[in-house]
Design a protein around this motif. Sequence first.
Motif, PDB file in Angstrom:
ATOM      1  N   GLU A 162     -42.407  -1.835   5.050  1.00 61.70           N
ATOM      2  CA  GLU A 162     -41.247  -1.042   4.646  1.00 61.70           C
ATOM      3  C   GLU A 162     -40.826  -0.173   5.824  1.00 61.70           C
ATOM      4  O   GLU A 162     -41.655   0.213   6.663  1.00 61.70           O
ATOM      5  CB  GLU A 162     -41.535  -0.211   3.399  1.00 61.70           C
ATOM      6  CG  GLU A 162     -42.690   0.740   3.486  1.00 61.70           C
ATOM      7  CD  GLU A 162     -43.025   1.410   2.153  1.00 61.70           C
ATOM      8  OE1 GLU A 162     -42.579   0.946   1.098  1.00 61.70           O
ATOM      9  OE2 GLU A 162     -43.755   2.419   2.193  1.00 61.70           O
ATOM     10  N   SER A 172     -33.612  -2.318  12.208  1.00 59.16           N
ATOM     11  CA  SER A 172     -33.473  -3.774  12.344  1.00 59.16           C
ATOM     12  C   SER A 172     -32.574  -4.075  13.544  1.00 59.16           C
ATOM     13  O   SER A 172     -31.681  -4.923  13.498  1.00 59.16           O
ATOM     14  CB  SER A 172     -32.896  -4.415  11.076  1.00 59.16           C
ATOM     15  OG  SER A 172     -33.908  -4.646  10.137  1.00 59.16           O
ATOM     16  N   GLU A 196     -36.509 -14.014   4.402  1.00 57.07           N
ATOM     17  CA  GLU A 196     -36.720 -12.560   4.290  1.00 57.07           C
ATOM     18  C   GLU A 196     -35.853 -11.949   3.204  1.00 57.07           C
ATOM     19  O   GLU A 196     -34.693 -12.319   3.026  1.00 57.07           O
ATOM     20  CB  GLU A 196     -36.438 -11.873   5.629  1.00 57.07           C
ATOM     21  CG  GLU A 196     -36.755 -10.393   5.624  1.00 57.07           C
ATOM     22  CD  GLU A 196     -36.894  -9.809   7.016  1.00 57.07           C
ATOM     23  OE1 GLU A 196     -37.388  -8.668   7.129  1.00 57.07           O
ATOM     24  OE2 GLU A 196     -36.510 -10.480   8.005  1.00 57.07           O
ATOM     25  N   TYR A 198     -34.552  -8.110   1.905  1.00 57.74           N
ATOM     26  CA  TYR A 198     -34.413  -6.670   2.101  1.00 57.74           C
ATOM     27  C   TYR A 198     -34.125  -6.037   0.732  1.00 57.74           C
ATOM     28  O   TYR A 198     -33.156  -6.422   0.070  1.00 57.74           O
ATOM     29  CB  TYR A 198     -33.240  -6.349   3.013  1.00 57.74           C
ATOM     30  CG  TYR A 198     -33.459  -6.471   4.501  1.00 57.74           C
ATOM     31  CD1 TYR A 198     -33.413  -5.345   5.319  1.00 57.74           C
ATOM     32  CD2 TYR A 198     -33.680  -7.707   5.099  1.00 57.74           C
ATOM     33  CE1 TYR A 198     -33.574  -5.450   6.689  1.00 57.74           C
ATOM     34  CE2 TYR A 198     -33.853  -7.819   6.468  1.00 57.74           C
ATOM     35  CZ  TYR A 198     -33.796  -6.689   7.261  1.00 57.74           C
ATOM     36  OH  TYR A 198     -33.964  -6.798   8.617  1.00 57.74           O
ATOM     37  N   GLN A 214     -25.712  -3.516   5.940  1.00 58.62           N
ATOM     38  CA  GLN A 214     -26.618  -4.553   6.430  1.00 58.62           C
ATOM     39  C   GLN A 214     -25.808  -5.709   6.985  1.00 58.62           C
ATOM     40  O   GLN A 214     -24.895  -6.210   6.323  1.00 58.62           O
ATOM     41  CB  GLN A 214     -27.527  -5.055   5.305  1.00 58.62           C
ATOM     42  CG  GLN A 214     -28.455  -6.184   5.709  1.00 58.62           C
ATOM     43  CD  GLN A 214     -29.515  -5.730   6.700  1.00 58.62           C
ATOM     44  OE1 GLN A 214     -30.126  -4.681   6.523  1.00 58.62           O
ATOM     45  NE2 GLN A 214     -29.736  -6.516   7.743  1.00 58.62           N
ATOM     46  N   SER A 246     -29.446  -2.556  10.335  1.00 62.00           N
ATOM     47  CA  SER A 246     -29.395  -1.854   9.057  1.00 62.00           C
ATOM     48  C   SER A 246     -28.988  -0.424   9.400  1.00 62.00           C
ATOM     49  O   SER A 246     -29.728   0.272  10.101  1.00 62.00           O
ATOM     50  CB  SER A 246     -30.767  -1.864   8.373  1.00 62.00           C
ATOM     51  OG  SER A 246     -31.248  -3.174   8.212  1.00 62.00           O
ATOM     52  N   TYR A 256     -35.999   0.548   3.279  1.00 60.19           N
ATOM     53  CA  TYR A 256     -35.964  -0.828   2.799  1.00 60.19           C
ATOM     54  C   TYR A 256     -37.345  -1.453   2.866  1.00 60.19           C
ATOM     55  O   TYR A 256     -38.156  -1.153   3.744  1.00 60.19           O
ATOM     56  CB  TYR A 256     -34.914  -1.692   3.508  1.00 60.19           C
ATOM     57  CG  TYR A 256     -34.933  -1.738   5.008  1.00 60.19           C
ATOM     58  CD1 TYR A 256     -35.731  -2.648   5.703  1.00 60.19           C
ATOM     59  CD2 TYR A 256     -34.106  -0.897   5.749  1.00 60.19           C
ATOM     60  CE1 TYR A 256     -35.712  -2.710   7.082  1.00 60.19           C
ATOM     61  CE2 TYR A 256     -34.082  -0.956   7.129  1.00 60.19           C
ATOM     62  CZ  TYR A 256     -34.886  -1.856   7.792  1.00 60.19           C
ATOM     63  OH  TYR A 256     -34.871  -1.915   9.161  1.00 60.19           O
ATOM     64  N   ASN A 258     -39.266  -4.986   3.203  1.00 62.31           N
ATOM     65  CA  ASN A 258     -39.108  -6.352   3.710  1.00 62.31           C
ATOM     66  C   ASN A 258     -40.210  -7.244   3.164  1.00 62.31           C
ATOM     67  O   ASN A 258     -41.394  -6.902   3.249  1.00 62.31           O
ATOM     68  CB  ASN A 258     -39.173  -6.390   5.234  1.00 62.31           C
ATOM     69  CG  ASN A 258     -37.956  -5.809   5.913  1.00 62.31           C
ATOM     70  OD1 ASN A 258     -38.060  -5.130   6.918  1.00 62.31           O
ATOM     71  ND2 ASN A 258     -36.771  -6.060   5.369  1.00 62.31           N
ATOM     72  N   MET A 260     -41.449 -11.298   3.469  1.00 62.07           N
ATOM     73  CA  MET A 260     -41.239 -12.516   4.248  1.00 62.07           C
ATOM     74  C   MET A 260     -42.308 -13.555   3.935  1.00 62.07           C
ATOM     75  O   MET A 260     -43.459 -13.210   3.668  1.00 62.07           O
ATOM     76  CB  MET A 260     -41.286 -12.202   5.754  1.00 62.07           C
ATOM     77  CG  MET A 260     -40.147 -11.334   6.243  1.00 62.07           C
ATOM     78  SD  MET A 260     -40.359 -10.797   7.975  1.00 62.07           S
ATOM     79  CE  MET A 260     -41.515  -9.438   7.750  1.00 62.07           C
TER      80      MET A 260
END
Length: 288
Positions: A162, A172, A196, A198, A214, A246, A256, A258, A260
């Motif tokens: 995060e 980002s 990914e 967000y 974003q 971002s 945010y 993340n 993945m």
Amino acid sequence: MSTYHLPKCQLPKGTSADDVYDLAITPESAGWGHSGLRIVELAPGGSHTLATGDAEFLVLPLSGSCTVSVDDKAFSLEGRSGVFDSVTDFAYLPRASEAFLSSASGGRFALPSARTEAVLPPRYGRKEDVPVEARGAGNCARTVNNYCLPGTFDADQLLVCEVLTPGGNWSSYPPHKHDEARVDADGNPVESELEEIYYFEIAEGPQGPGFAYQRVYGTEERPIDVLAEVRSGDAVLVPHGWHGPSVAAPGHDLYYLNVMAGPGQDRAWLICDDPAHGWVRTTWETRS
């Protein structure tokens, strides 16, 4: 090759909810193969049973505390009052298990997931063991909580971190991608293939809710074009392409989460910067 457009990639709050979850992103709903995220809210004294099926999961408190029972183990998660207040402890749930979550005082809990063939043991992640990283500098400075990445916590395919970005800053950034498995001339891996997610929360200001932006963009061969205004509870999917920045609106800190995962046998987070913007990293050593 599928082409994703804004309605597919941007998920405003409530648009992917169901009877149980405030947010329910599965590989099927996203149109990809591996990554998932659910957000469940429990009232005081509430509970939830989660069947993990073909995926491994984390239970990651966004606010509040809970007890997680899975197989023959039970974990008491201290949690936190909110995402801007501290890191949190968490629990790892294996594939093909059933977990029972209960919360005496209530709260909101993220359930990031990744499809896997492996069955690892359920485990507790202490908040004291979460590496907290200061990344970037100047108006690109942000803080990264590295919960479940290679070298920080063992999983088969799941990667979770995060990011907390001060109001007015960009994170980002530089824009980067991880949508193909590539090696260099010597055969060393330089990029991994990862889908990914967000998930955003944005601090309110004195006059009310905040917002952020974003960006996701692609190539001629794999087009994608997203410039999304996001608010608390929204999510953005990144199936491929460059993603970032971002951007946090001034006066509103940005959080945010993340999530993945991808098809690679080796769990790795290897990124490639957009060549037009990667130079900015060289300026961070001389800035605070």
